[in-house]
Design an enzyme around this catalytic site. Structure first.
Site, mmCIF file in Angstrom:
data_model
loop_
_atom_site.group_PDB
_atom_site.id
_atom_site.type_symbol
_atom_site.label_atom_id
_atom_site.label_comp_id
_atom_site.label_asym_id
_atom_site.label_seq_id
_atom_site.Cartn_x
_atom_site.Cartn_y
_atom_site.Cartn_z
ATOM 1 N N HIS A 185 3.535 8.093 -4.001
ATOM 2 C CA HIS A 185 4.039 8.703 -5.235
ATOM 3 C C HIS A 185 5.428 8.136 -5.488
ATOM 4 O O HIS A 185 6.314 8.218 -4.641
ATOM 5 C CB HIS A 185 4.112 10.223 -5.127
ATOM 6 N N CYS A 186 5.613 7.559 -6.675
ATOM 7 C CA CYS A 186 6.885 6.911 -7.010
ATOM 8 C C CYS A 186 7.699 7.805 -7.941
ATOM 9 O O CYS A 186 7.300 8.037 -9.092
ATOM 10 C CB CYS A 186 6.616 5.557 -7.676
ATOM 11 N N VAL A 187 8.828 8.298 -7.447
ATOM 12 C CA VAL A 187 9.674 9.164 -8.280
ATOM 13 C C VAL A 187 10.312 8.381 -9.419
ATOM 14 O O VAL A 187 10.646 8.948 -10.468
ATOM 15 C CB VAL A 187 10.776 9.841 -7.429
ATOM 16 N N ASN B 42 7.735 8.604 -12.019
ATOM 17 C CA ASN B 42 7.217 9.950 -12.259
ATOM 18 C C ASN B 42 5.684 9.918 -12.301
ATOM 19 O O ASN B 42 5.047 10.559 -13.140
ATOM 20 C CB ASN B 42 7.766 10.520 -13.568
#
Length: 286
Positions: free
Chosen positions: A125-127, A130
């Protein structure tokens, strides 16, 4: 497949960084070194603008492309002769079932606690996007990082050239000096970090692994060696097949931010499939 996306702080930081780097490079570095009205200046401005457009378009696609969700109707067919390899839990040996989503998980799918759903061939999951990086947007994500690294290194070279050109003239204004300092503090760590990230994911592509599978593979290798066995990643098809499985069958399209060639994400080819295909070819009479 697209998704709605709420604007986040991290996405805003990325957009601000891209905007700052573009305008400082074109309006300051290129102009100071070559002059925007000159042929070299115009050529560098056009090339850098192209890189910026590719960065923005691939970044937008990576954000808005759904990484892949497990269909509500998905049920693994344990009697399917074309799918002899079934991913199982580390303990118990039963088919993988997500208690949170209340459905079976296909091979390579994992539950994301941020998105609160299972993602097909989930990498992480890439912040900064988003969004999850998974089956449907992994190539787009990789292409974005590749263009971002190229743009940052290119901008850094132009920054050094403009500083050298101004130092020869010995008339650099304070405002330009501040821009050079800020840009250097931004571009150097960004180029190093993104360069490492690009190298890491290129290594994963060559092995046909996800980040999750790499860490799980380290543990599986340790357990296999402890039991006197050898662990082998089942999705490693060889360098060329691994590259085409992720980047597509057409080499000229490898750096286009598209992924229309990919399958459903519910089943993936394994090296055991290749062995079976070769044995069938040898056994087929001419």
């Amino acid at each position: 497949m697209t998704r709605g996306c709420k604007f986040s702080f991290h996405v805003g930081v990325v957009i601000a960084a891209i905007t700052y780097i573009y305008f400082s490079t074109v309006l300051v570095f290129i102009d100071q070194w070559f002059g925007l009205g000159s042929s070299p200046g115009m050529l560098n401005a056009v090339v850098f603008t192209f890189l910026a457009i590719m960065c923005i378009s691939s970044y937008r696609l990576a954000i808005y492309t759904d990484p892949g969700r497990v269909p509500a109707s998905f049920v693994p067919d344990i009697e399917d002769s074309d799918s002899p390899i079934h991913e199982i839990k580390r303990k118990g040996g039963d088919l993988r079932y997500c208690q949170k989503c209340s459905h079976y998980k296909p091979p390579r799918a994992h539950h994301c606690r941020v998105c609160n759903r299972c993602v097909l061939r989930m990498d992480h999951h890439c912040v900064w996007m988003n969004n999850c990086v998974g089956h449907a947007n992994y190539k787009i994500f990789f292409v974005f990082v590749a263009y971002a690294v190229t743009a940052c290194v290119y901008s850094l070279v132009l920054l050094i050239g403009s500083v050298a050109a101004e130092s020869e003239k010995d008339n650099e204004e304070d405002s330009f000096r501040i821009i050079h300092i800020i840009s250097g503090l931004l571009l150097i760590p960004l180029s190093l970090a993104l360069g490492f990230f690009l190298g890491w994911h290129f290594y994963l592509i060559l092995q046909n692994k996800t980040t999750i599978e790499y860490h799980e593979g380290v543990r599986a290798m340790w357990l296999a060696e402890k039991g006197g066995q050898l662990y082998s990643h089942p999705y490693n098809l060889g360098v060329y097949d691994n590259l085409t499985a992720i980047l597509g069958p057409k080499i000229l399209c490898w750096f286009c931010p598209t992924s229309g060639y990919i399958g459903s994400g519910l089943r993936f080819r394994t090296k055991y499939d290749k062995t079976y295909e070769k044995s069938m070819e040898r056994s087929t009479p001419e």
